[in-house]
Write a protein that holds these residues in place. Structure first.
Motif, PDB file in Angstrom:
ATOM      1  N   LEU A 201      26.838  36.153 -31.509  1.00 52.08           N
ATOM      2  CA  LEU A 201      26.573  35.472 -32.896  1.00 52.08           C
ATOM      3  C   LEU A 201      26.262  36.803 -33.993  1.00 52.08           C
ATOM      4  CD1 LEU A 201      24.542  32.511 -32.165  1.00 52.08           C
ATOM      5  CD2 LEU A 201      27.285  32.631 -32.889  1.00 52.08           C
ATOM      6  N   GLU A 202      25.398  37.672 -33.313  1.00 51.29           N
ATOM      7  CA  GLU A 202      24.973  38.771 -34.355  1.00 51.29           C
ATOM      8  C   GLU A 202      26.264  39.535 -34.803  1.00 51.29           C
ATOM      9  OE1 GLU A 202      22.124  40.852 -32.465  1.00 51.29           O
ATOM     10  OE2 GLU A 202      20.501  39.738 -32.952  1.00 51.29           O
ATOM     11  N   GLU A 203      27.333  39.957 -33.594  1.00 51.84           N
ATOM     12  CA  GLU A 203      28.555  40.793 -33.931  1.00 51.84           C
ATOM     13  C   GLU A 203      29.322  39.905 -35.063  1.00 51.84           C
ATOM     14  OE1 GLU A 203      30.573  41.300 -30.339  1.00 51.84           O
ATOM     15  OE2 GLU A 203      29.241  43.037 -29.570  1.00 51.84           O
ATOM     16  N   SER A 204      29.421  38.566 -34.603  1.00 52.60           N
ATOM     17  CA  SER A 204      30.430  37.838 -35.654  1.00 52.60           C
ATOM     18  C   SER A 204      29.936  37.555 -37.068  1.00 52.60           C
ATOM     19  CB  SER A 204      30.362  36.324 -35.125  1.00 52.60           C
ATOM     20  OG  SER A 204      31.058  36.156 -33.757  1.00 52.60           O
ATOM     21  N   SER A 205      28.588  37.566 -37.063  1.00 57.40           N
ATOM     22  CA  SER A 205      27.776  37.566 -38.568  1.00 57.40           C
ATOM     23  C   SER A 205      28.158  38.844 -39.169  1.00 57.40           C
ATOM     24  CB  SER A 205      26.364  37.330 -38.422  1.00 57.40           C
ATOM     25  OG  SER A 205      25.808  37.405 -39.642  1.00 57.40           O
ATOM     26  N   ALA A 206      27.909  40.139 -38.419  1.00 55.36           N
ATOM     27  CA  ALA A 206      28.132  41.394 -39.019  1.00 55.36           C
ATOM     28  C   ALA A 206      29.651  41.556 -39.397  1.00 55.36           C
ATOM     29  CB  ALA A 206      27.786  42.420 -37.986  1.00 55.36           C
ATOM     30  N   THR A 207      30.475  41.017 -38.577  1.00 56.06           N
ATOM     31  CA  THR A 207      31.952  41.176 -38.773  1.00 56.06           C
ATOM     32  C   THR A 207      32.456  40.490 -40.165  1.00 56.06           C
ATOM     33  OG1 THR A 207      32.423  41.592 -36.366  1.00 56.06           O
ATOM     34  CG2 THR A 207      34.238  40.662 -37.871  1.00 56.06           C
ATOM     35  N   ASP A 208      31.889  39.242 -40.124  1.00 57.39           N
ATOM     36  CA  ASP A 208      32.226  38.501 -41.529  1.00 57.39           C
ATOM     37  C   ASP A 208      31.742  39.134 -42.784  1.00 57.39           C
ATOM     38  OD1 ASP A 208      33.419  36.674 -39.915  1.00 57.39           O
ATOM     39  OD2 ASP A 208      32.012  35.150 -39.706  1.00 57.39           O
ATOM     40  N   ALA A 209      30.446  39.774 -42.514  1.00 50.99           N
ATOM     41  CA  ALA A 209      29.943  40.388 -43.544  1.00 50.99           C
ATOM     42  C   ALA A 209      30.591  41.659 -44.058  1.00 50.99           C
ATOM     43  CB  ALA A 209      28.476  40.770 -43.210  1.00 50.99           C
ATOM     44  N   PHE A 210      31.413  42.307 -43.052  1.00 45.18           N
ATOM     45  CA  PHE A 210      31.950  43.376 -43.175  1.00 45.18           C
ATOM     46  C   PHE A 210      33.337  43.110 -44.057  1.00 45.18           C
ATOM     47  CE2 PHE A 210      35.869  46.049 -41.994  1.00 45.18           C
ATOM     48  CZ  PHE A 210      35.245  47.264 -42.275  1.00 45.18           C
ATOM     49  N   VAL A 211      33.803  42.072 -43.526  1.00 49.52           N
ATOM     50  CA  VAL A 211      35.178  41.670 -44.244  1.00 49.52           C
ATOM     51  C   VAL A 211      34.771  41.235 -45.706  1.00 49.52           C
ATOM     52  CG1 VAL A 211      37.127  40.241 -44.188  1.00 49.52           C
ATOM     53  CG2 VAL A 211      36.368  40.958 -42.129  1.00 49.52           C
ATOM     54  N   ALA A 212      33.813  40.303 -45.909  1.00 48.55           N
ATOM     55  CA  ALA A 212      33.499  39.998 -47.252  1.00 48.55           C
ATOM     56  C   ALA A 212      33.074  41.287 -48.157  1.00 48.55           C
ATOM     57  CB  ALA A 212      32.261  38.951 -47.260  1.00 48.55           C
ATOM     58  N   GLY A 213      32.783  42.339 -47.611  1.00 47.10           N
ATOM     59  CA  GLY A 213      32.197  43.482 -48.406  1.00 47.10           C
ATOM     60  C   GLY A 213      33.323  44.392 -48.609  1.00 47.10           C
ATOM     61  N   LYS A 214      34.537  44.132 -47.855  1.00 44.14           N
ATOM     62  CA  LYS A 214      35.768  44.884 -48.067  1.00 44.14           C
ATOM     63  C   LYS A 214      36.572  43.971 -49.270  1.00 44.14           C
ATOM     64  CE  LYS A 214      35.509  48.578 -45.693  1.00 44.14           C
ATOM     65  NZ  LYS A 214      35.506  49.869 -46.248  1.00 44.14           N
ATOM     66  N   LEU A 215      36.364  42.773 -49.121  1.00 41.21           N
ATOM     67  CA  LEU A 215      37.049  41.995 -50.224  1.00 41.21           C
ATOM     68  C   LEU A 215      36.478  41.966 -51.419  1.00 41.21           C
ATOM     69  CD1 LEU A 215      39.069  39.697 -50.442  1.00 41.21           C
ATOM     70  CD2 LEU A 215      37.715  38.034 -49.764  1.00 41.21           C
ATOM     71  N   GLN A 216      35.173  42.147 -51.530  1.00 43.54           N
ATOM     72  CA  GLN A 216      34.346  42.544 -52.804  1.00 43.54           C
ATOM     73  C   GLN A 216      34.641  43.684 -53.240  1.00 43.54           C
ATOM     74  OE1 GLN A 216      30.082  42.979 -52.123  1.00 43.54           O
ATOM     75  NE2 GLN A 216      29.956  43.956 -54.234  1.00 43.54           N
ATOM     76  N   GLU A 217      34.852  44.587 -52.416  1.00 48.78           N
ATOM     77  CA  GLU A 217      35.278  46.047 -53.211  1.00 48.78           C
ATOM     78  C   GLU A 217      36.827  45.885 -53.961  1.00 48.78           C
ATOM     79  OE1 GLU A 217      35.802  48.887 -50.158  1.00 48.78           O
ATOM     80  OE2 GLU A 217      33.475  48.713 -49.658  1.00 48.78           O
ATOM     81  N   LEU A 218      37.584  45.015 -53.390  1.00 48.12           N
ATOM     82  CA  LEU A 218      38.794  44.330 -53.989  1.00 48.12           C
ATOM     83  C   LEU A 218      38.909  43.714 -55.329  1.00 48.12           C
ATOM     84  CD1 LEU A 218      41.857  44.766 -53.457  1.00 48.12           C
ATOM     85  CD2 LEU A 218      42.023  42.586 -52.519  1.00 48.12           C
ATOM     86  N   THR A 219      37.898  42.839 -54.996  1.00 52.57           N
ATOM     87  CA  THR A 219      38.039  41.558 -56.331  1.00 52.57           C
ATOM     88  C   THR A 219      36.663  41.905 -57.245  1.00 52.57           C
ATOM     89  OG1 THR A 219      36.368  40.253 -55.023  1.00 52.57           O
ATOM     90  CG2 THR A 219      38.659  39.943 -55.110  1.00 52.57           C
ATOM     91  N   GLY A 220      35.966  42.667 -56.872  1.00 57.69           N
ATOM     92  CA  GLY A 220      34.721  42.946 -57.816  1.00 57.69           C
ATOM     93  C   GLY A 220      33.528  41.748 -57.801  1.00 57.69           C
ATOM     94  N   ASP A 221      33.765  40.894 -56.560  1.00 62.99           N
ATOM     95  CA  ASP A 221      32.726  39.727 -57.022  1.00 62.99           C
ATOM     96  C   ASP A 221      32.401  39.438 -55.672  1.00 62.99           C
ATOM     97  OD1 ASP A 221      31.641  37.439 -57.475  1.00 62.99           O
ATOM     98  OD2 ASP A 221      33.405  35.999 -57.364  1.00 62.99           O
ATOM     99  N   GLU A 222      30.689  39.734 -55.551  1.00 64.60           N
ATOM    100  CA  GLU A 222      30.018  39.722 -54.307  1.00 64.60           C
ATOM    101  C   GLU A 222      29.984  38.172 -53.779  1.00 64.60           C
ATOM    102  OE1 GLU A 222      26.060  40.906 -51.839  1.00 64.60           O
ATOM    103  OE2 GLU A 222      26.322  41.477 -54.228  1.00 64.60           O
ATOM    104  N   ASP A 223      29.715  37.263 -54.456  1.00 61.92           N
ATOM    105  CA  ASP A 223      29.599  35.692 -54.332  1.00 61.92           C
ATOM    106  C   ASP A 223      30.712  35.161 -53.828  1.00 61.92           C
ATOM    107  OD1 ASP A 223      26.683  36.110 -54.495  1.00 61.92           O
ATOM    108  OD2 ASP A 223      26.613  35.267 -56.430  1.00 61.92           O
ATOM    109  N   GLY A 224      31.903  35.537 -54.823  1.00 62.23           N
ATOM    110  CA  GLY A 224      32.931  34.980 -54.410  1.00 62.23           C
ATOM    111  C   GLY A 224      33.586  35.540 -53.100  1.00 62.23           C
ATOM    112  N   ALA A 225      33.486  36.551 -52.849  1.00 63.25           N
ATOM    113  CA  ALA A 225      34.086  37.188 -51.554  1.00 63.25           C
ATOM    114  C   ALA A 225      33.320  36.495 -50.363  1.00 63.25           C
ATOM    115  CB  ALA A 225      33.967  38.870 -51.330  1.00 63.25           C
TER     116      ALA A 225
END
Length: 289
Positions: A201-225
């Motif tokens: 579960l920790e791996e899954s949570s960290a992975t989802d956070a990683f993808v969200a962070g990369k998407l945020q870099e693209l869109t500029g919106d942390e909450d939206g990502a």
């Protein structure tokens, strides 16, 4: 850039209607259907309507390609023979960034199978490029440009899963150390069941956070990502940019960089991959030439 509005920046859906050719009777090849917004909205992308999954289909076969850079390689006709649909990870255009060069490649890909899911890359200036690059090329038809969103979500895959595409992502550091990190031209299978132990579960949570962070870099919106990841919980993440083919399954997510099928660069081979999605597993074939 404000809150992520899927109608402004991303595309959700993009599924071909009709029966799949694999696992059920053959259906007609239909072009992807997108619901376009108004001119202002379309300048950033578009959102396709969520599609209804086909209950008779237990498998879908997807051709995945990226970084074609205005060049269609005839080898793709063999690599993608028999696929149900094609996904493109961005950088469609040639060096001049024109929509004509991108359109020529898409025309050839659609002859093989419908291109149902695609995103724009940093060289796709005709569609606005990535974050920090402003506007469209003046001669780009608006109805063409808005088919190239920053990110795209492909829903209703077997096993009630979804895939997320955006051009620049990468792999979690831990994924590079994982046993199932694929760089060779062989067939690999990955079981889809997520590890529900505390460590898993920790791996899954960290992975989802990683993808969200990369998407945020693209869109500029942390909450939206974060919202996108929470809403769709993608099990497959497809990207490109590096021209280096690599596949890794980590934290319950299958990361795919198909490499580049465009003009050869940096002495790297050309490459693409085929993904078979079953309710219980993924089967990936990586091709290099």
């Amino acid at each position: 850039m404000g809150v992520i509005d899927p109608t402004a920046e991303g595309m959700v859906g993009g599924k071909r209607t009709g029966e799949r050719r694999r696992g059920c009777s053959e259906g007609s090849k239909k072009q992807r259907l997108l619901a376009h917004g108004n001119t202002e909205v379309a300048s950033q992308g578009s959102e396709g309507p969520p599609s209804v999954s086909n209950p008779c289909c237990s498998c879908i076969k997807v051709g995945i390609v990226s970084d074609t850079h205005g060049s269609f390689d005839e080898r793709l006709k063999d690599v993608f023979r028999g696929v149900d649909e094609i996904w493109h990870g961005g950088d469609h255009a040639g060096r001049n960034g024109s929509y004509e060069s991108a359109g020529n490649v898409l025309k050839e890909l659609n002859k093989i199978a419908p291109v149902t899911c695609m995103v724009r890359g940093n060289v796709d200036k005709f569609a606005g490029g990535l974050r920090g690059q402003k506007g469209f090329s003046a001669n780009t038809p608006p109805e063409f440009a808005r088919d190239f969103p920053l990110y795209a979500v492909r829903q209703d895959l077997p096993g009630a899963s979804s895939a997320l595409l955006f051009h620049i992502c990468g792999f979690p550091e831990e994924a590079g150390k994982a046993d199932q990190c694929v760089k060779s031209c062989t067939t690999h299978s990955f079981h889809r069941k997520r590890d529900k132990s505390i460590e898993g579960l920790e791996e899954s949570s960290a992975t989802d956070a990683f993808v969200a962070g990369k998407l945020q870099e693209l869109t500029g919106d942390e909450d939206g990502a974060r919202r996108i990841i929470k809403q769709y919980t993608p099990e497959v993440v497809v990207f490109g940019h590096s021209h280096q083919a690599r596949i890794s399954h980590y934290g319950g997510v299958l990361f795919i960089n198909p490499g580049s099928a465009g003009p050869r660069r940096f002495s790297l081979p050309k490459s693409a991959c085929v993904l078979e999605i079953y309710p219980e597993m993924f089967v990936v074939q990586l091709y290099k030439w």
